[in-house]
Design a protein around this motif. Structure first.
Motif, PDB file in Angstrom:
ATOM      1  N   SER A   1      81.165  18.460  64.941  1.00  7.75           N
ATOM      2  CA  SER A   1      80.335  19.657  64.826  1.00  7.75           C
ATOM      3  C   SER A   1      79.017  19.457  65.572  1.00  7.75           C
ATOM      4  CB  SER A   1      80.039  19.960  63.355  1.00  7.75           C
ATOM      5  OG  SER A   1      79.239  21.119  63.241  1.00  7.75           O
ATOM      6  N   ASP A   2      78.466  20.541  66.087  1.00 12.32           N
ATOM      7  CA  ASP A   2      77.104  20.530  66.594  1.00 12.32           C
ATOM      8  C   ASP A   2      76.186  20.613  65.383  1.00 12.32           C
ATOM      9  OD1 ASP A   2      77.814  20.430  69.271  1.00 12.32           O
ATOM     10  OD2 ASP A   2      77.944  22.616  69.428  1.00 12.32           O
TER      11      ASP A   2
ATOM     12  N   LYS B   1      71.930  22.474  60.106  1.00 14.41           N
ATOM     13  CA  LYS B   1      72.769  23.611  60.463  1.00 14.41           C
ATOM     14  C   LYS B   1      73.954  23.072  61.247  1.00 14.41           C
ATOM     15  CE  LYS B   1      68.779  26.583  60.727  1.00 14.41           C
ATOM     16  NZ  LYS B   1      67.749  27.066  61.615  1.00 14.41           N
TER      17      LYS B   1
ATOM     18  N   SER C   1      77.513  24.000  63.454  1.00 13.88           N
ATOM     19  CA  SER C   1      78.247  25.037  64.188  1.00 13.88           C
ATOM     20  C   SER C   1      79.464  24.364  64.820  1.00 13.88           C
ATOM     21  CB  SER C   1      77.359  25.675  65.253  1.00 13.88           C
ATOM     22  OG  SER C   1      76.959  24.705  66.193  1.00 13.88           O
ATOM     23  N   ASN C   2      80.391  25.144  65.286  1.00 13.81           N
ATOM     24  CA  ASN C   2      81.633  24.628  65.893  1.00 13.81           C
ATOM     25  C   ASN C   2      82.416  23.760  64.924  1.00 13.81           C
ATOM     26  OD1 ASN C   2      80.711  25.831  68.220  1.00 13.81           O
ATOM     27  ND2 ASN C   2      79.892  23.935  69.066  1.00 13.81           N
TER      28      ASN C   2
END
Length: 185
Positions: free
Chosen positions: A89-90, A127, A129-130
């Protein structure tokens, strides 16, 4: 008591303790105030970088050692791609903390060097993302009320009322360092 009010309460308590230590220094322990700012970086799996500020009170000690009480504020952030097994993940991490430290610098003329210990409270957010699996590959703890201990080594150099400190150590589970410069009065 909720985490956020507790964090604010502790931050105000640390500021009050530092203020009391500064204001109640005896004439025999008359010293100097230091006001500094600069950069801090960490060397974790996801490096964080940002701004730190410090307000300190230094006084004479014993056997060539001084003593200093310092209130620090750190505002760090970092982002990158992290993986753990098949999960990737980012990640963006924001780390804000207040800490109080006690140093015993050894005086070498315009240079000082010595160890320090401290206590801090951090607020950390991340946080992702991906990340389609819903799993967190990040090793960072997330919370508004993370208490931690500090172990550090500081080297300082002074030019009259201008002083710069290089501080390396461990804080909040992070290993890193700060370069802070400012005035001593």
């Amino acid at each position: 008591m909720k985490s956020i009010p507790h964090f604010i309460w502790l931050r105000r308590s640390l500021i009050a303790v530092c203020g009391l230590l500064i204001s109640f220094g005896s004439a025999a322990q008359a010293g100097n105030l230091k006001l500094q700012g600069g950069a801090t970086v960490t060397t974790q799996v996801l490096p964080l970088a940002g701004f730190s500020a410090a307000l300190g009170y230094e006084a004479d000690g014993f056997f060539g050692f001084g003593q200093e009480v310092t209130l620090f504020y750190h505002n760090l952030t970092g982002q990158g791609n992290l993986s753990e097994g098949a999960v990737s993940s980012d990640v963006q991490v924001d780390f804000n903390s207040w800490e109080i430290g006690y140093f015993m610098p050894y005086n070498l003329g315009r240079y000082t060097v010595g160890p320090g210990i401290g206590y801090g409270v951090a607020s950390t957010t991340e946080k992702l993302s991906n990340n389609t699996d819903g799993l967190d590959p990040s090793p960072f703890l997330t919370g508004n009320d993370i208490h931690y201990g500090v172990v550090s080594l500081r080297a300082s150099m002074a030019w009259g009322s201008i002083v710069c400190d290089g501080i390396g150590g461990s804080f909040g589970g992070l290993i890193g360092g700060s370069l802070l410069c400012g005035v001593k009065f």
